[in-house]
Design an enzyme around this catalytic site. Structure first.
Site, PDB file in Angstrom:
ATOM      1  N   CYS A  42      39.585  20.927  90.374  1.00  0.00           N
ATOM      2  CA  CYS A  42      39.226  19.508  90.418  1.00  0.00           C
ATOM      3  C   CYS A  42      37.738  19.330  90.703  1.00  0.00           C
ATOM      4  O   CYS A  42      37.116  20.131  91.373  1.00  0.00           O
ATOM      5  CB  CYS A  42      40.002  18.717  91.460  1.00  0.00           C
TER       6      CYS A  42
ATOM      7  N   LYS B 245      38.279  27.110  86.849  1.00  0.00           N
ATOM      8  CA  LYS B 245      37.373  28.208  87.193  1.00  0.00           C
ATOM      9  C   LYS B 245      37.237  28.389  88.706  1.00  0.00           C
ATOM     10  O   LYS B 245      36.981  29.480  89.187  1.00  0.00           O
ATOM     11  CB  LYS B 245      35.991  27.944  86.583  1.00  0.00           C
TER      12      LYS B 245
HETATM   13  O1  M6R Z   1      35.182  32.573  91.800  1.00  0.00           O
HETATM   14  P1  M6R Z   1      35.951  33.833  91.969  1.00  0.00           P
HETATM   15  O2  M6R Z   1      35.234  35.056  91.515  1.00  0.00           O
HETATM   16  O3  M6R Z   1      36.427  34.001  93.402  1.00  0.00           O
HETATM   17  O4  M6R Z   1      37.246  33.649  91.079  1.00  0.00           O
HETATM   18  C1  M6R Z   1      38.276  34.595  91.096  1.00  0.00           C
HETATM   19  C2  M6R Z   1      39.208  34.407  89.922  1.00  0.00           C
HETATM   20  O5  M6R Z   1      39.809  33.153  89.955  1.00  0.00           O
HETATM   21  C3  M6R Z   1      38.480  34.575  88.581  1.00  0.00           C
HETATM   22  O6  M6R Z   1      37.812  35.793  88.512  1.00  0.00           O
HETATM   23  C4  M6R Z   1      39.487  34.489  87.417  1.00  0.00           C
HETATM   24  O7  M6R Z   1      40.359  35.557  87.465  1.00  0.00           O
HETATM   25  C5  M6R Z   1      38.715  34.451  86.094  1.00  0.00           C
HETATM   26  N1  M6R Z   1      38.888  33.182  85.476  1.00  0.00           N
HETATM   27  C6  M6R Z   1      39.160  35.493  85.141  1.00  0.00           C
HETATM   28  O8  M6R Z   1      38.418  35.440  83.968  1.00  0.00           O
END
Ligand code: M6R
Length: 610
Positions: free
Chosen positions: A2, A605
């Protein structure tokens, strides 16, 4: 997850236009539904529906909405299905109060009941609506918005941020309680938002709010207060040097392809950062720790797996990799004051990671080193030290360049640590760093050039594969998991990433004629991987190889494009570049299937919920 954006303007009468322009920069945070509440001549115009901001704007004319202030929200659904009624912003009991939130309220069920019992008309199943009713309730008691917002915030439990306003008062109020919030001051407008990209179209003079703070936006000023006692805080805007155009596609059809193609430059930039003076602090933290936990989620976790192999090989230091959500029950009791938690997160806002950060801080057992991309994130402000990934904005939901940067950071830190603890002699360490600096950026570019067309052609042959495996061994363990995650995430094919020697312990039973299995290898491990390839090939399975050209691998390649051959380099560089053909394969497969890889369904994301 969000994104909220609130704007108050001194001169505008067409607030919808700027709200849509700014909040569309937060699309990566949520695209289940979108809404705008705009105040025009003392009444609130609220329009919202299911879909992306472009779709809803076209359908409801959001950018044509009149007014001088308003709040927009892009939703990633958790409480309540992605429907129009659950879309945000919401009204309070009457159409005087309007507001929206980001995050989750943990006392949703009890508080909703309490509000209904006390006569509130709660229309949706979305927890954001409760924030607006809470303010409505306390306004009735106090007749004062400032006090109503403070009191409401005490009632609301969880990790969230919200923005709220009244039709007949010129201010917008916003509160940060665990989810990110940034404010900006432009010449004729003030703005508050979940993230910097939506502020930058208006101004680069920003204030990052801290938890427990509230902000009051008037057309001319922003004032920050402490929620607890209402004290005015002395917070001055700082100038952000982030490029406002970084969050644009720059001629590429998708952000994902742009971000893949930026990886050679990312290698240069992150290695530049790593060689500056601050890396002494990071290395000292690593050296002084008696245990090293690596905590991350998704792609960041996969990069951490690659890092674990670098730390073993180059520094002789064990990293204990753990998923953010697992850490509490798996390792929290094993923390000591000498432990180091390396918290890896692109966004620096992932709740599973912040939970670990908070635990370490509250217990005082251990230190934290953040590895993050988003400057101004909660992880950046609260970890003992942090390493920036130096990637600029990563807009596409699938992580690509940030994963790449993370793996480079691990290779670099492991080399320097190995040099300091005597696991590597200085000349060995020097040559690894030289290789990273001088060869990696070119190698990454050559890999993109060389594998792009192969991946594109291979993708067309995998369109109908209902599922597949992506296997790695040794250094390519994390790479294979990452390749599989990309394919699952943006192509909707089921793809499992696993250790190739484990495949025979059960999953091998799935292999029938032409069943596709991708093997990712380095030159160091290919002698072993051949055994695993054989186990699939002799059962009629289709083997696809990612790695350097090796004659011994050639016999297992059946189709024209089944060898995603990366340029010749070195075993330490192989795991860094092997991911590129997998990123490209998933990209083309996604596009071939008619999916927008930047916005895969059901995802966001930035995941600021448990
Ligand atoms: O912001 P972050 O690195 O903590 O996010 C972790 C995951 O949500 C993120 O890497 C997710 O797996 C990706 N969208 C994969 O491409």
């Amino acid at each position: 997850m969000c994104g909220i954006t609130g704007i108050v303007s001194r001169v505008r009468t067409d607030i919808g236009k700027i709200l849509v322009e700014c909040s569309s920069k937060l699309t990566y945070r949520g695209y289940d539904s979108v809404g705008v509440a705009a105040v025009h001549n003392g009444t609130v115009d609220l329009r919202k529906d299911v879909g992306t901001i472009d779709m809803v704007d076209q359908q409801l004319g959001l950018s044509k909405m009149k007014g001088d202030r308003g709040i927009a929200q892009l939703r990633w659904a958790t409480y309540g299905a992605p429907t129009r009624i659950n879309a945000q912003p919401h009204f309070g009991c009457t159409e005087v109060f309007f507001g929206a939130h980001n995050g989750n309220l943990h006392n949703y069920y009890e508080y909703r009941e309490h509000l209904i019992e006390t006569g509130h008309i709660v229309r949706s199943e979305n927890d954001g609506e409760l924030c607006v009713h809470a303010v409505d309730k306390y306004y009735e008691e106090t007749g004062n918005m400032f006090e109503a917002v403070r009191k409401s915030t005490r009632d609301l439990k969880g990790a969230f941020a919200y923005a709220v306003g009244r039709a007949d008062e010129p201010e917008i109020y916003a509160v940060k309680m665990g989810s990110s919030l940034v404010a900006g001051v432009a010449d004729t407008d003030t703005i508050v938002s979940s993230d910097l990209p939506s502020i930058l179209p208006l101004t680069n003079r920003v204030i990052y709010l801290q938890d427990g703070e509230m902000i009051v936006l008037t057309p001319d000023s922003i004032k920050v207060y402490r929620v607890e006692d209402g004290k005015l805080l002395d917070r001055k805007p700082e100038v952000s040097n982030v490029d406002a155009h970084a969050a644009e596609k720059g001629g590429y059809p998708h952000f994902m392809l742009k971000e893949i193609s930026e990886q050679p430059q990312v290698a240069r930039d992150v290695l530049g950062v790593l060689q500056d003076a601050k890396s002494e602090d990071w290395l000292r933290l690593l050296e002084d720790a008696e245990k090293h936990y690596l905590v991350a989620c998704g792609s960041s976790y996969n990069a951490g797996i690659v890092g674990t192999y670098y730390f073993n090989k180059l520094a002789g230091v064990p990293l204990i990799p753990t998923l953010g959500g697992q850490f509490g029950s798996m390792y929290a009791n094993t923390l000591t004051e000498e432990s180091l938690c390396i918290l890896v997160s692109q966004s620096g806002e992932t709740k599973d990671i912040l939970n670990v950060l908070n635990h370490v801080q509250e217990t005082g057992r251990g230190k934290t080193l953040g590895i993050l991309n988003v400057i101004g994130s909660t992880l950046m402000f609260n970890a003992n030290s942090f390493i920036p990934m130096a990637c600029g904005y990563e807009v596409s939901v699938p992580a690509t360049k940030t994963y790449f940067s993370q793996t480079i950071i691990f290779a670099y830190l492991a080399t320097k640590l190995g040099e300091r603890n005597g696991n590597l002699d200085p000349s060995e360490a020097k040559s690894v760093i030289k290789m990273l600096k001088e060869q990696l950026p070119y190698l990454a570019q050559q890999t993109i050039d060389k594998t792009g067309i192969l991946a594109k052609n291979l993708a067309t042959t995998l369109m109908d594969a209902p599922d597949l495996y992506c296997l790695g061994y040794g250094f390519t363990d994390g790479v294979a998991r990452e390749g599989a995650l990309k394919i699952k995430e943006i192509c909707y094919n089921h793809c499992e990433g696993m250790y190739s020697s484990e495949f025979k312990h059960g999953p091998l039973s799935i292999v029938t004629e032409d069943y596709p299995v991708i093997f990712v290898t380095t030159t160091e491990d290919s002698w072993m991987v051949i055994n695993h390839i054989n186990e699939v090939a002799c059962r009629g399975g289709r083997t696809i190889v990612v790695g350097e050209k090796e004659d011994k691998l050639q016999p297992y390649v059946q189709g024209k494009f089944d060898y995603l051959e990366v340029p010749k380099s070195n075993v330490l560089l192989n795991p860094l570049v092997d991911v590129i053909p997998l990123q490209l394969l998933s990209y083309y497969l996604s596009v071939d299937k008619g999916i927008n890889p930047d916005l895969p369904r059901n995802l966001s994301k930035t995941l600021t919920v448990d």
